[in-house]
Each structure stands twice: as structure tokens, then as C-alpha cells.
Motif scaffolding. Structure first.
Motif, mmCIF file in Angstrom:
data_model
loop_
_atom_site.group_PDB
_atom_site.id
_atom_site.type_symbol
_atom_site.label_atom_id
_atom_site.label_comp_id
_atom_site.label_asym_id
_atom_site.label_seq_id
_atom_site.Cartn_x
_atom_site.Cartn_y
_atom_site.Cartn_z
ATOM 1 N N THR A 14 -89.000 -56.759 -45.713
ATOM 2 C CA THR A 14 -89.092 -55.308 -45.837
ATOM 3 C C THR A 14 -88.716 -54.644 -44.515
ATOM 4 O OG1 THR A 14 -91.457 -55.327 -45.292
ATOM 5 C CG2 THR A 14 -90.853 -55.447 -47.629
ATOM 6 N N TYR A 15 -88.399 -53.349 -44.606
ATOM 7 C CA TYR A 15 -87.890 -52.604 -43.459
ATOM 8 C C TYR A 15 -88.775 -51.393 -43.152
ATOM 9 C CZ TYR A 15 -83.582 -55.104 -44.722
ATOM 10 O OH TYR A 15 -82.654 -56.055 -45.027
ATOM 11 N N LYS A 16 -88.842 -51.043 -41.854
ATOM 12 C CA LYS A 16 -89.582 -49.851 -41.415
ATOM 13 C C LYS A 16 -88.737 -49.121 -40.386
ATOM 14 C CE LYS A 16 -93.683 -47.603 -41.282
ATOM 15 N NZ LYS A 16 -93.341 -46.413 -40.484
ATOM 16 N N ARG A 17 -88.579 -47.810 -40.593
ATOM 17 C CA ARG A 17 -87.782 -47.021 -39.647
ATOM 18 C C ARG A 17 -88.460 -46.951 -38.287
ATOM 19 N NH1 ARG A 17 -87.247 -41.810 -37.839
ATOM 20 N NH2 ARG A 17 -88.931 -41.020 -39.153
ATOM 21 N N VAL A 18 -87.663 -47.104 -37.220
ATOM 22 C CA VAL A 18 -88.161 -47.017 -35.852
ATOM 23 C C VAL A 18 -88.056 -45.568 -35.388
ATOM 24 C CG1 VAL A 18 -87.892 -47.829 -33.482
ATOM 25 C CG2 VAL A 18 -87.380 -49.377 -35.390
ATOM 26 N N PRO A 19 -89.163 -44.923 -34.989
ATOM 27 C CA PRO A 19 -89.088 -43.524 -34.532
ATOM 28 C C PRO A 19 -88.482 -43.415 -33.145
ATOM 29 C CG PRO A 19 -91.319 -44.334 -34.300
ATOM 30 C CD PRO A 19 -90.542 -45.439 -34.981
ATOM 31 N N GLN A 20 -88.012 -42.204 -32.815
ATOM 32 C CA GLN A 20 -87.480 -41.940 -31.483
ATOM 33 C C GLN A 20 -88.572 -41.384 -30.580
ATOM 34 O OE1 GLN A 20 -85.520 -41.029 -34.728
ATOM 35 N NE2 GLN A 20 -84.570 -39.367 -33.611
ATOM 36 N N LEU A 21 -88.429 -41.664 -29.289
ATOM 37 C CA LEU A 21 -89.325 -41.144 -28.263
ATOM 38 C C LEU A 21 -88.576 -40.144 -27.387
ATOM 39 C CD1 LEU A 21 -91.045 -44.405 -26.939
ATOM 40 C CD2 LEU A 21 -92.192 -42.517 -28.133
ATOM 41 N N GLU A 68 -85.226 -52.237 -49.195
ATOM 42 C CA GLU A 68 -83.828 -52.169 -48.793
ATOM 43 C C GLU A 68 -83.618 -50.902 -47.984
ATOM 44 O OE1 GLU A 68 -81.552 -52.208 -52.404
ATOM 45 O OE2 GLU A 68 -81.942 -50.084 -52.818
ATOM 46 N N LEU A 69 -82.597 -50.893 -47.168
ATOM 47 C CA LEU A 69 -82.294 -49.728 -46.338
ATOM 48 C C LEU A 69 -81.761 -48.598 -47.212
ATOM 49 C CD1 LEU A 69 -80.466 -51.726 -43.545
ATOM 50 C CD2 LEU A 69 -82.753 -50.728 -43.367
ATOM 51 N N PRO A 70 -81.972 -47.328 -46.823
ATOM 52 C CA PRO A 70 -81.434 -46.211 -47.604
ATOM 53 C C PRO A 70 -79.940 -46.391 -47.858
ATOM 54 C CG PRO A 70 -82.928 -45.387 -45.930
ATOM 55 C CD PRO A 70 -82.760 -46.858 -45.661
ATOM 56 N N GLY A 71 -79.547 -46.249 -49.104
ATOM 57 C CA GLY A 71 -78.167 -46.506 -49.483
ATOM 58 C C GLY A 71 -77.972 -47.890 -50.061
ATOM 59 N N GLY A 72 -79.050 -48.681 -50.095
ATOM 60 C CA GLY A 72 -78.985 -49.992 -50.711
ATOM 61 C C GLY A 72 -78.513 -51.111 -49.810
ATOM 62 N N HIS A 73 -78.467 -50.890 -48.494
ATOM 63 C CA HIS A 73 -77.984 -51.914 -47.573
ATOM 64 C C HIS A 73 -79.085 -52.906 -47.221
ATOM 65 C CE1 HIS A 73 -74.575 -49.281 -47.269
ATOM 66 N NE2 HIS A 73 -75.339 -48.303 -46.836
ATOM 67 N N THR A 74 -78.674 -54.101 -46.840
ATOM 68 C CA THR A 74 -79.581 -55.117 -46.337
ATOM 69 C C THR A 74 -79.023 -55.665 -45.035
ATOM 70 O OG1 THR A 74 -78.463 -56.839 -47.629
ATOM 71 C CG2 THR A 74 -80.392 -55.780 -48.627
ATOM 72 N N ALA A 75 -79.888 -56.250 -44.244
ATOM 73 C CA ALA A 75 -79.461 -56.787 -42.953
ATOM 74 C C ALA A 75 -78.662 -58.060 -43.158
ATOM 75 C CB ALA A 75 -80.684 -57.074 -42.094
ATOM 76 N N VAL A 84 -81.329 -35.132 -49.192
ATOM 77 C CA VAL A 84 -81.403 -36.373 -49.962
ATOM 78 C C VAL A 84 -82.850 -36.838 -49.933
ATOM 79 C CG1 VAL A 84 -80.561 -38.732 -50.191
ATOM 80 C CG2 VAL A 84 -79.038 -36.929 -49.332
ATOM 81 N N ILE A 85 -83.513 -36.781 -51.072
ATOM 82 C CA ILE A 85 -84.927 -37.115 -51.134
ATOM 83 C C ILE A 85 -85.072 -38.596 -51.474
ATOM 84 C CG2 ILE A 85 -87.139 -36.558 -52.183
ATOM 85 C CD1 ILE A 85 -85.811 -34.312 -50.493
ATOM 86 N N GLU A 86 -85.570 -39.345 -50.509
ATOM 87 C CA GLU A 86 -85.792 -40.776 -50.664
ATOM 88 C C GLU A 86 -86.817 -41.207 -49.628
ATOM 89 O OE1 GLU A 86 -82.097 -42.797 -49.829
ATOM 90 O OE2 GLU A 86 -81.673 -41.465 -48.155
ATOM 91 N N GLU A 87 -87.368 -42.373 -49.777
ATOM 92 C CA GLU A 87 -88.355 -42.882 -48.836
ATOM 93 C C GLU A 87 -87.660 -43.314 -47.552
ATOM 94 O OE1 GLU A 87 -91.203 -43.423 -46.794
ATOM 95 O OE2 GLU A 87 -91.932 -43.194 -48.862
ATOM 96 N N ILE A 88 -88.043 -42.695 -46.424
ATOM 97 C CA ILE A 88 -87.437 -43.073 -45.148
ATOM 98 C C ILE A 88 -88.477 -43.481 -44.108
ATOM 99 C CG2 ILE A 88 -85.403 -41.613 -45.500
ATOM 100 C CD1 ILE A 88 -86.617 -39.660 -43.440
ATOM 101 N N ASP A 89 -89.758 -43.292 -44.373
ATOM 102 C CA ASP A 89 -90.772 -43.564 -43.362
ATOM 103 C C ASP A 89 -91.707 -44.710 -43.706
ATOM 104 O OD1 ASP A 89 -90.037 -41.600 -41.464
ATOM 105 O OD2 ASP A 89 -90.900 -40.050 -42.735
ATOM 106 N N GLY A 90 -91.829 -45.062 -44.980
ATOM 107 C CA GLY A 90 -92.686 -46.176 -45.344
ATOM 108 C C GLY A 90 -91.941 -47.498 -45.300
#
Length: 352
Positions: A98-105, A331-338, A321-327
């Protein structure tokens, strides 16, 4: 020259320093839009962090939009700067996939700014304190891109060594810089740097790949003050982004891959770091940027208007574009995987 403290530089900069702007831009929105590479496409293929004027939208074709005239606020420090700046977003990939977005500082000296990044405009290269060259500010409608979203090998990224990563021991760390993701946990996060070319052909505000109307100096790259080539004779400001990613929250070695690889991935699936890139739409009001470049400005600039951190943070737009970006997501937004497979989207500049 290595920078160990931006604060030290600010205090002891030589008196003849001219036209070096360093300022924060707060986060305007994080959304899957890209009006430069994918104009009119909603959602665009991958997620971006976007800053600047609030007239940012899905389609911003040259000649159709007046960024200063259509914006009512900007998330950047200088209130006459309605440009838009954006980069891809960074994710952490856990052992379970699973993936989690990294916030900016906020960067050094910009406490309280809501994420975003630091923007520089300079007369000369970053490592040159004698910022004295005459530069021509970008024109209305000007836009550019740097990087290769499809790069997955060292050979492919060598053309873009102006795009780097720094593993931060502290917020003031600036070296060493690498072309790929750091391979160990970084105590204070990871900084990405995006340095745009400094020579313009003097005619075209854009080009099909958003890069060919620009060039680096004919000798050297961003470090040098070398002459512009005859094909691109106009010296423009050095535009430079610094983004600080708060990867420290993911520094537990137990959460990293068992095979010793690093766990970070760009929002379009690149786990090498080689596909780092940045986008820019010029939007300064009237001649504000030229005035700054012609004036003795160092970080702060009395000839252009400032706004407060609170005003910067207050300038936001709603996500389209309403989608989950913080939980945590599968898969990455747009359906991508690493993975290391080249994505089938966006312009892929040929290697020269």
C-alpha cells in the motif's frame, strides 16, 4: 561551494549581491491536473502539487488566459506573482504494497508556510554569489518544463543532472546531491531540486516538448555563468525549485523493503527517482519580475509587494478530481504501481 546554512548566507552575503529572489509558495492544491503537458485532460495521468495563482485550471492554453488578471490571490510570498509552479508528488510504499502520500515541509526560514516549496529567481547560477548579469524576464504566455517522466535508467537521466535529491541530516543540509532517490533513511527528510535552463531563443513562448525553446549555457550547466549558445541568445532568470518532503515519518527500518531497496516512489510509478521533473507557467503582473531582476534584491525585494504567511496559506482552490490522496491506498492515483516499466503517457523527450 557547499551550502551548510542558508541563514549564514543571508547574514553574510556580499554587498554586491543583486537579484537573487528566494521565497516560499504555500500549497495551492494537490490535484490530478496538468494544463501544460495534458491541457484539457481531467483527470491528468498523475498527481501534482501545485502552487501560485488561483486561476490555475484544467486548460490554460497560451493566449487564452491572463494569469494576473484572472487570479484573485496567490499562494506565493510576492503578491504580484500569479505564476503557477508544480511538480509530481511523492509516496511511500509499505511492505504490504500500500501507498501513503508524503507531505511537504516548509524550507529553512519559512516556518508556518503550508507545505509547498521554495522558488528562486537568479541572475546567475546558484553557486555564484556575484549575481550581476543582466537578464530578460519571461514574457506573458511563457511556459516551460524540465525532466523526462519516462526516465528509468542512469543513462536516461544524465541529460537532466540539474534535477537532484539531497538526504537531509538537518533542514539546512544541501550536499551531497544525487540523481536518484537516497538509499537510506534521512533524518530531516528528502529535498528535491529542479533547475530550469537559462537561455531562451528570444522568439517562442513555448515549444512542442516545452523545452526546445530553452537551453543551458553552451559551456557548463546551472553552476556556470557560461555564454548562451547562438541558437538561444537571450539570458533569462535561473528558475529553481526546492521541495522538502517529510519522509522522516517513514524512517523506521522495519518498514523498509527487506531486500534493501528504498521505499519511495513518484506519483506516476517511478521508484528510481530518475523521472523527477517540474512545470512552470509565467504569471507575474506587468513588469514586476523585470523590476526585481534589475534591482538590488536579496531574498526580500523592496520593489515588489510582499504578503504575509497567513495570506499565502489562505490562497487555495478546491480539488477538481475527487479521489483518495491522503489515506493508505492500494494503487497510486491514476492506477499506477511502483515498477520500472515506462508509463505510456506524457511527452517523452528523446535523448541527445
Amino acid at each position: 561551494m557547499k551550502w551548510n546554512s542558508l541563514t549564514t548566507i543571508a547574514l553574510f552575503a556580499p554587498n554586491n549581491v543583486l537579484a537573487l529572489l528566494r521565497f516560499p509558495c504555500a500549497q495551492l492544491v494537490i490535484d490530478r491536473l496538468d494544463p501544460l503537458v495534458n491541457p484539457g485532460v481531467s483527470p491528468s495521468p498523475h498527481l501534482h502539487q501545485i502552487l501560485g495563482g488561483n486561476s490555475f485550471n484544467t486548460s490554460m492554453q497560451p493566449g487564452e488566459h491572463d494569469l494576473p488578471g484572472e487570479s484573485t490571490c496567490t499562494s506565493c510570498q510576492f503578491s504580484e506573482d500569479f505564476s503557477n509552479y508544480w511538480t509530481a508528488t511523492l509516496y511511500f510504499k509499505s511492505k504490504n504494497g500500500t501507498y501513503k502520500r508524503v507531505p511537504q515541509l516548509p524550507n529553512a526560514g519559512f516556518d508556518g508556510v503550508n507545505g509547498g516549496m521554495t522558488v528562486y529567481y537568479m541572475q546567475d547560477g546558484l553557486y555564484n554569489f556575484n549575481q550581476t548579469s543582466k537578464v530578460t524576464a519571461f514574457k506573458p504566455g511563457f511556459r516551460m518544463y524540465i525532466g523526462d517522466v519516462n526516465a528509468r535508467t542512469r543513462e536516461e537521466v544524465e541529460r537532466y543532472r540539474q534535477l537532484t535529491f539531497t538526504c537531509l541530516d538537518t533542514i539546512a543540509t544541501r550536499d551531497p546531491q544525487t540523481l536518484d532517490f537516497p538509499t537510506k533513511p534521512c533524518a530531516a527528510g528528502i529535498m528535491t531540486a529542479v533547475r530550469f535552463p537559462t537561455c531562451w531563443d528570444g522568439v517562442n513562448l513555448d515549444s512542442p516538448n516545452h523545452m526546445d525553446h530553452l537551453s543551458y549555457p553552451e559551456s557548463g550547466t546551472f553552476e556556470s555563468g557560461g555564454p548562451c549558445p547562438d541558437t538561444h541568445p537571450v539570458h533569462v532568470p535561473q528558475l529553481f525549485y526546492e521541495v522538502v518532503w517529510n519522509t522522516s515519518m517513514f524512517n523506521n527500518p522495519a518498514d523498509w523493503p527487506a531486500d534493501g531497496s528504498q521505499p519511495f516512489v513518484w506519483s506516476f510509478g517511478d521508484q528510481t527517482g530518475y523521472a523527477n521533473h517540474g512545470d512552470y507557467l509565467f504569471g507575474w503582473k506587468d513588469d514586476a519580475l523585470q523590476r526585481a531582476m534589475d534591482s538590488p534584491c536579496y531574498i526580500n525585494c523592496p520593489v515588489i509587494k510582499n504578503q504575509t504567511t497567513a495570506e499565502m496559506n489562505a490562497c487555495t482552490v478546491n480539488r477538481r478530481v475527487i479521489e483518495e490522496i491522503d489515506g493508505w491506498v492500494t494503487e497510486l492515483p491514476g492506477g499506477h504501481t511502483a515498477n520500472y516499466i515506462k508509463p505510456r503517457f506524457e511527452y517523452a523527450p528523446k535523448n541527445e
